[in-house]
Design an enzyme around this catalytic site. Structure first.
Site, PDB file in Angstrom:
ATOM      1  N   SER A  97      20.712 -68.396 -25.699  1.00  0.00           N
ATOM      2  CA  SER A  97      19.911 -66.999 -25.475  1.00  0.00           C
ATOM      3  C   SER A  97      20.450 -66.119 -25.290  1.00  0.00           C
ATOM      4  CB  SER A  97      19.595 -67.817 -24.144  1.00  0.00           C
ATOM      5  OG  SER A  97      18.772 -68.386 -24.236  1.00  0.00           O
ATOM      6  N   GLU A 104      13.998 -48.488 -26.360  1.00  0.00           N
ATOM      7  CA  GLU A 104      12.540 -48.439 -26.750  1.00  0.00           C
ATOM      8  C   GLU A 104      12.089 -50.124 -26.106  1.00  0.00           C
ATOM      9  OE1 GLU A 104      15.055 -47.850 -28.841  1.00  0.00           O
ATOM     10  OE2 GLU A 104      15.027 -45.776 -29.177  1.00  0.00           O
ATOM     11  N   SER A 105      12.854 -50.165 -25.524  1.00  0.00           N
ATOM     12  CA  SER A 105      12.685 -51.969 -24.361  1.00  0.00           C
ATOM     13  C   SER A 105      13.526 -53.183 -25.050  1.00  0.00           C
ATOM     14  CB  SER A 105      10.889 -52.028 -24.848  1.00  0.00           C
ATOM     15  OG  SER A 105      10.364 -51.236 -24.210  1.00  0.00           O
ATOM     16  N   HIS A 110      16.497 -66.835 -28.205  1.00  0.00           N
ATOM     17  CA  HIS A 110      16.570 -68.168 -27.606  1.00  0.00           C
ATOM     18  C   HIS A 110      16.326 -69.482 -28.856  1.00  0.00           C
ATOM     19  CE1 HIS A 110      15.621 -66.088 -23.936  1.00  0.00           C
ATOM     20  NE2 HIS A 110      14.662 -65.864 -24.258  1.00  0.00           N
ATOM     21  N   CYS A 125       8.821 -49.479 -28.097  1.00  0.00           N
ATOM     22  CA  CYS A 125       8.010 -48.066 -28.373  1.00  0.00           C
ATOM     23  C   CYS A 125       8.690 -47.090 -28.373  1.00  0.00           C
ATOM     24  CB  CYS A 125       7.846 -47.617 -26.651  1.00  0.00           C
ATOM     25  SG  CYS A 125       9.035 -46.971 -25.358  1.00  0.00           S
TER      26      CYS A 125
END
Lengths: 159, 159
Positions: A97, A104-105, A110, A125
């Protein structure tokens, strides 16, 4: 020029042995990073960001943590995003994981190596280009099938 | 009993000043964590995990990084998940991005305080209960509207 305030703050990874009572400390960066613009425009629709739900099937290398890290970094570069923090975790007996936190996020992954399956999210974004990640992921993990669903997050009309 | 291998590995947060050439180092934990079961059953459908896409509208406290951290931790507890790592980043002039990496996948949050909007993902596999997070988020951020979309990740039939 973006400075990586995260490293300068260096707020603890915690002390070994304290982890069980209180989970790993949050690494909280002081307010210094400029977010790369708040809203994106996708097919003419304003939204907070473009979120690609990516599923890899028949994939390989899903337990190779070095490959996974390198691939996430290549994705960030290709998308012209800014990497703030990356964390990967290797499970027993297998599976990884990981999350790359971006200005930008984020990109998350996973993996289920036995099933040849990996679930990724590429959420960006501003002016970053999440689509650029897809061919990189397909090639890196030699996925037989790549399913991509696109969500426009933060549209005011509906979600 | 899960041990937090992450802290014991303690692989560098990096050195201040090196961040600009090579992005923050990956914190890679040795293979020790047992993933809490690989597949989930949702409404009788086997899948790798349940992924809730959560959008908060008309929300408050979205620039309060302490509130956000505490809320993520409460979500993890309520969902009966295991927190492996949490990272939060505060942007200038405002806005927070954060991710909680779980043994069961992750919770992410990105906030746009000026717009009263936050985009969250609650992705959990195994026996963790992602739905338990919703009322916590609604209350913590006093959201006027909470939109939840559910994705079953890793279904073999379709994605």
């Amino acid at each position: 020029m973006r400075q990586n305030a995260l490293l300068r703050s260096g707020k603890g990874l915690g002390t070994p042995g304290t982890a069980r009572k209180k989970a790993p400390v949050a690494v909280v960066a002081p307010a210094a990073e400029e977010r790369d613009d708040h809203f994106a425009l996708r097919h003419g629709v304003p939204c907070a960001g473009v979120h690609l739900i990516v599923d890899l099937h028949g994939a390989q290398g899903l337990d190779d943590i070095d490959l996974i890290e390198a691939t996430l970094r290549r994705c960030v570069t290709a998308a012209r995003a800014t990497l703030l923090h990356i964390h990967l975790h290797h499970f027993h007996p297998n599976g990884v994981s990981g999350v790359a936190v971006l200005a930008e996020s984020h990109i998350s992954i996973h993996t289920w190596p036995d099933a040849g399956y990996a679930a990724l999210d590429v959420f960006m974004c501003g002016k970053a280009d999440p689509d650029a990640c897809i061919p990189i992921l397909r090639a890196a993990f030699r996925a037989k099938r790549v399913a991509v669903k696109e969500l426009l997050r933060g549209r005011t009309a509906d979600d």
